[in-house]
Design a protein around this motif. Structure first.
Motif, mmCIF file in Angstrom:
data_model
loop_
_atom_site.group_PDB
_atom_site.id
_atom_site.type_symbol
_atom_site.label_atom_id
_atom_site.label_comp_id
_atom_site.label_asym_id
_atom_site.label_seq_id
_atom_site.Cartn_x
_atom_site.Cartn_y
_atom_site.Cartn_z
ATOM 1 N N MET A 261 0.822 -1.199 0.000
ATOM 2 C CA MET A 261 0.000 0.000 0.000
ATOM 3 C C MET A 261 0.863 1.260 0.000
ATOM 4 O O MET A 261 1.778 1.393 0.805
ATOM 5 C CB MET A 261 -0.916 0.009 1.231
ATOM 6 N N ASN A 262 0.550 2.185 -0.931
ATOM 7 C CA ASN A 262 1.242 3.471 -0.944
ATOM 8 C C ASN A 262 0.276 4.653 -0.954
ATOM 9 O O ASN A 262 0.686 5.786 -1.118
ATOM 10 C CB ASN A 262 2.238 3.553 -2.106
ATOM 11 N N GLY A 263 -1.001 4.382 -0.760
ATOM 12 C CA GLY A 263 -1.992 5.445 -0.670
ATOM 13 C C GLY A 263 -3.322 4.922 -0.149
ATOM 14 O O GLY A 263 -3.685 3.778 -0.420
ATOM 15 N N LEU A 264 -4.019 5.763 0.623
ATOM 16 C CA LEU A 264 -5.304 5.365 1.218
ATOM 17 C C LEU A 264 -6.179 6.596 1.394
ATOM 18 O O LEU A 264 -5.729 7.621 1.900
ATOM 19 C CB LEU A 264 -5.069 4.707 2.585
ATOM 20 N N SER A 265 -7.414 6.492 0.938
ATOM 21 C CA SER A 265 -8.396 7.534 1.249
ATOM 22 C C SER A 265 -9.683 6.851 1.665
ATOM 23 O O SER A 265 -9.997 5.761 1.180
ATOM 24 C CB SER A 265 -8.628 8.470 0.054
ATOM 25 N N MET A 266 -10.392 7.466 2.594
ATOM 26 C CA MET A 266 -11.635 6.866 3.101
ATOM 27 C C MET A 266 -12.618 7.956 3.473
ATOM 28 O O MET A 266 -12.237 9.069 3.820
ATOM 29 C CB MET A 266 -11.339 5.953 4.273
ATOM 30 N N ARG A 267 -13.885 7.587 3.387
ATOM 31 C CA ARG A 267 -14.964 8.499 3.769
ATOM 32 C C ARG A 267 -16.120 7.665 4.290
ATOM 33 O O ARG A 267 -16.482 6.647 3.706
ATOM 34 C CB ARG A 267 -15.397 9.320 2.564
ATOM 35 N N GLU A 268 -16.683 8.120 5.386
ATOM 36 C CA GLU A 268 -17.843 7.440 5.978
ATOM 37 C C GLU A 268 -18.903 8.492 6.260
ATOM 38 O O GLU A 268 -18.599 9.536 6.843
ATOM 39 C CB GLU A 268 -17.433 6.721 7.257
ATOM 40 N N VAL A 269 -20.132 8.218 5.829
ATOM 41 C CA VAL A 269 -21.232 9.162 6.015
ATOM 42 C C VAL A 269 -22.383 8.424 6.681
ATOM 43 O O VAL A 269 -22.831 7.389 6.191
ATOM 44 C CB VAL A 269 -21.699 9.732 4.656
#
Length: 121
Positions: free
Chosen positions: A106-114
């Motif tokens: 892994m070299n990048g991570l984005s997350m969103r929780e609504v």
């Protein structure tokens, strides 16, 4: 006779509860524990399952996406007039994008929780 009507109406309201779901649920706390430069594709797959989508990038990187959506509506929402005052819904959305290098690290991570919802009570 009046009691039977009320019981039938109550049963109809309970049966009218609905739920819409898309994707497989996963634990965002587990996603937050992933470490850039350490977590591998196999680690991710073991922890939260197969991705919803996969894209190969021109530079050799691979991008995995995870999406989950669920919405639950109260049965009262479907009762004429009363639904305006007593109905409601509750929703949850999770989006995760993980980028891996050509070696599968892994070299990048984005997350969103609504989390959303409405209730009239």
């Amino acid at each position: 006779m009046k009691n039977k009507f009320i019981i039938a109406l109550f049963a109809l309201v309970l049966a009218a509860c609905s739920s819409t779901q898309s994707g497989k649920d996963f634990d965002m706390e587990v996603v937050k524990s992933f470490k850039k430069g350490q977590t591998t594709q196999e680690d991710v797959r073991t922890a939260i399952g197969d991705p919803t989508g996969m894209d190969d990038m021109a530079n050799g990187d691979v991008v995995w996406t995870y999406e989950y959506y669920e919405n639950k509506s109260s049965g009262l929402s479907y009762v004429p007039v009363a639904g305006v005052y007593a109905g409601g819904s509750k929703g949850e959305q999770k989006f995760v994008t993980i980028k891996f290098d050509a070696k599968g690290v892994m070299n990048g991570l984005s997350m969103r929780e609504v989390n959303s919802g409405s209730s009239h009570f």
